[in-house]
Design a protein around this motif. Structure first.
Motif, mmCIF file in Angstrom:
data_model
loop_
_atom_site.group_PDB
_atom_site.id
_atom_site.type_symbol
_atom_site.label_atom_id
_atom_site.label_comp_id
_atom_site.label_asym_id
_atom_site.label_seq_id
_atom_site.Cartn_x
_atom_site.Cartn_y
_atom_site.Cartn_z
ATOM 1 N N SER A 89 -3.391 35.970 -22.021
ATOM 2 C CA SER A 89 -3.303 35.478 -23.407
ATOM 3 C C SER A 89 -2.337 36.334 -24.219
ATOM 4 O O SER A 89 -2.543 36.558 -25.423
ATOM 5 N N ASP A 90 -1.337 36.833 -23.599
ATOM 6 C CA ASP A 90 -0.306 37.679 -24.200
ATOM 7 C C ASP A 90 0.987 37.449 -23.431
ATOM 8 O O ASP A 90 0.941 37.000 -22.276
ATOM 9 N N PRO A 91 2.146 37.821 -24.026
ATOM 10 C CA PRO A 91 3.392 37.678 -23.274
ATOM 11 C C PRO A 91 3.395 38.543 -22.018
ATOM 12 O O PRO A 91 2.722 39.582 -21.978
ATOM 13 N N ILE A 157 -14.137 32.343 -22.864
ATOM 14 C CA ILE A 157 -13.050 31.988 -23.797
ATOM 15 C C ILE A 157 -12.803 33.132 -24.774
ATOM 16 O O ILE A 157 -13.686 33.947 -25.039
ATOM 17 N N TYR A 158 -11.573 33.180 -25.307
ATOM 18 C CA TYR A 158 -11.241 34.061 -26.419
ATOM 19 C C TYR A 158 -11.363 33.206 -27.685
ATOM 20 O O TYR A 158 -10.900 32.048 -27.696
ATOM 21 N N GLU A 159 -12.005 33.744 -28.708
ATOM 22 C CA GLU A 159 -12.188 32.957 -29.929
ATOM 23 C C GLU A 159 -11.986 33.829 -31.159
ATOM 24 O O GLU A 159 -12.280 35.037 -31.124
ATOM 25 N N GLU A 215 -12.974 41.098 -33.074
ATOM 26 C CA GLU A 215 -12.418 40.347 -31.945
ATOM 27 C C GLU A 215 -13.563 39.889 -31.051
ATOM 28 O O GLU A 215 -14.523 40.628 -30.842
ATOM 29 N N ILE A 216 -13.413 38.664 -30.543
ATOM 30 C CA ILE A 216 -14.555 38.031 -29.881
ATOM 31 C C ILE A 216 -14.196 37.378 -28.550
ATOM 32 O O ILE A 216 -13.178 36.694 -28.429
ATOM 33 N N VAL A 217 -15.086 37.589 -27.575
ATOM 34 C CA VAL A 217 -15.028 36.850 -26.310
ATOM 35 C C VAL A 217 -16.370 36.134 -26.176
ATOM 36 O O VAL A 217 -17.419 36.730 -26.450
HETATM 37 N N1 SAM Z 1 -4.240 40.807 -23.339
HETATM 38 C C1 SAM Z 1 -5.565 40.899 -23.908
HETATM 39 C C2 SAM Z 1 -6.570 41.144 -22.755
HETATM 40 O O1 SAM Z 1 -6.168 41.686 -21.731
HETATM 41 O O2 SAM Z 1 -7.735 40.829 -22.898
HETATM 42 C C3 SAM Z 1 -5.927 39.706 -24.736
HETATM 43 C C4 SAM Z 1 -4.996 39.466 -25.883
HETATM 44 S S1 SAM Z 1 -5.444 38.100 -26.881
HETATM 45 C C5 SAM Z 1 -4.015 37.919 -27.872
HETATM 46 C C6 SAM Z 1 -6.556 38.801 -28.026
HETATM 47 C C7 SAM Z 1 -7.973 38.258 -27.874
HETATM 48 O O3 SAM Z 1 -8.646 38.976 -26.838
HETATM 49 C C8 SAM Z 1 -8.836 38.455 -29.104
HETATM 50 O O4 SAM Z 1 -8.659 37.408 -30.042
HETATM 51 C C9 SAM Z 1 -10.233 38.424 -28.498
HETATM 52 O O5 SAM Z 1 -10.627 37.113 -28.209
HETATM 53 C C10 SAM Z 1 -9.982 39.174 -27.197
HETATM 54 N N2 SAM Z 1 -10.194 40.625 -27.405
HETATM 55 C C11 SAM Z 1 -9.251 41.593 -27.405
HETATM 56 N N3 SAM Z 1 -9.811 42.796 -27.619
HETATM 57 C C12 SAM Z 1 -11.137 42.586 -27.772
HETATM 58 C C13 SAM Z 1 -12.251 43.433 -28.024
HETATM 59 N N4 SAM Z 1 -12.103 44.738 -28.190
HETATM 60 N N5 SAM Z 1 -13.477 42.869 -28.106
HETATM 61 C C14 SAM Z 1 -13.643 41.536 -27.949
HETATM 62 N N6 SAM Z 1 -12.630 40.695 -27.711
HETATM 63 C C15 SAM Z 1 -11.386 41.199 -27.625
#
Ligand code: SAM
Length: 227
Positions: A89-91, A157-159, A215-217
Motif C-alpha cells: 500500500s505504498d510506492p 484491510i487498511y482503513e 492508524e488502523i488495520v
Molecule cells: N507500507 C505500510 C506497511 O508496510 O504496512 C503501509 C502504508 S499505508 C499508506 C498506511 C496504512 O497502514 C495506514 O492507513 C494504516 O491502515 C496502516 N498502518 C500503518 N501504520 C500503522 C500502525 N502503526 N498501526 C495501525 N495501522 C497502521
C-alpha cells in the motif's frame, strides 16, 4: 552489479528500525523516499547522511526511469516509504519490477509492516489470509465488502479512522454481525489498542466514541470461524 535495496522502516516505534536497515542505508549512494521530509527525520536520528529524492505515487513512473539510470551508472539505491514495507500500500512495486526486468540485483531488508503485525496480534486464524489493502472510496467498495463478508478465510484491510464505523456498519448489514474482528489501532505506538470481539460489539463500542484517531488495520475472521 548495482543493487536496488527495499528497506522496511518502523510503523511507529523507532526501536523497530533494524541494525541491518541502518547499515544498508549508510552503504547506498542514494535513497528514494516516499516523502523526503518524513524520511529525513528518521535518517537524521540515525545519522544517515545520504542524498535523498522523492518517489511517490504521483511521480513514480518518471522516477523509476531515473532510478534505472542510476543503477545503470553503477550506483546502489535504496527505497524507503513513510512507514513499514515499501510496496505494501505504498510506492515500490514499479521500481522493483523494473529492476528485475533490467537485470539488476534486488535485495530486501525486512522489517515492520502493519498487516502482519495486526494479524499476529489479532488472535484470529492466520494460517491463510487475504490482504485487501485500502478499499476503494466509492466505486466497487460495496462489492469488495461483500466478498469480505463471503470469505471463508481471514481478511485484512487498511482503513482510515473516519471511515472505520462506516466500514463496520456495511459489513454488519451483510449478515455478518457475528463475525469475529480485531481492530488494531496505533500499533507499536504509545496509544496502541486492540479491539477484538464480535462485529456487533466492536461496532457498538466505536459508535459510542466521540472521535476515532490514529492508524488502523481491521482483521476480519472467515465467515465460519467461531470460538
Ligand atoms: N507500507 C505500510 C506497511 O508496510 O504496512 C503501509 C502504508 S499505508 C499508506 C498506511 C496504512 O497502514 C495506514 O492507513 C494504516 O491502515 C496502516 N498502518 C500503518 N501504520 C500503522 C500502525 N502503526 N498501526 C495501525 N495501522 C497502521
Amino acid at each position: 552489479m548495482a543493487t536496488l535495496y527495499v528497506v522496511a522502516t518502523p510503523i511507529g516505534n523507532l526501536g523497530d528500525f533494524s541494525n541491518r536497515a541502518v547499515e544498508i542505508l549508510n552503504h547506498v549512494d542514494q535513497i528514494a523516499c516516499e516523502d523526503t521530509r518524513t524520511s529525513n527525520v528518521l535518517l537524521k536520528q540515525y545519522k544517515i547522511h545520504k542524498p535523498t529524492f522523492s518517489f511517490h505515487q504521483h511521480n513514480e513512473h518518471q522516477k523509476v526511469e531515473h532510478m534505472m539510470n542510476l543503477l545503470e551508472s553503477g550506483l546502489n539505491i535504496a527505497i524507503i516509504s513513510d512507514a513499514g514495507m515499501p510496496g505494501i500500500s505504498d510506492p515500490g512495486f514499479l521500481a522493483v519490477r523494473a529492476a528485475h526486468q533490467n537485470g539488476y540485483r534486488v535485495e530486501v531488508i525486512p522489517g515492520p509492516d502493519a498487516l502482519t503485525t495486526a494479524l499476529a496480534a489479532s488472535g484470529l486464524p492466520s494460517d491463510r489470509f487475504i490482504f485487501e489493502g485500502f478499499l476503494p472510496p466509492k466505486k466497487g467498495r460495496q462489492s469488495r465488502i461483500k466478498s469480505i463478508s463471503d470469505s471463508e478465510i481471514t481478511t485484512i484491510i487498511y482503513e482510515s479512522p473516519h471511515k472505520l464505523v462506516r466500514f463496520l456498519e456495511s459489513l454488519h448489514q451483510m449478515n455478518s454481525s457475528d463475525r469475529w474482528v480485531c481492530v488494531a489501532r496505533e500499533l507499536t505506538k504509545k496509544f496502541e489498542e486492540l479491539n477484538r470481539g464480535k462485529l456487533s460489539d466492536v461496532l457498538t463500542d466505536y459508535k459510542k466514541r466521540e472521535s476515532i484517531k490514529g492508524e488502523i488495520v481491521v482483521v476480519i475472521a472467515g465467515k465460519n470461524y467461531d470460538e
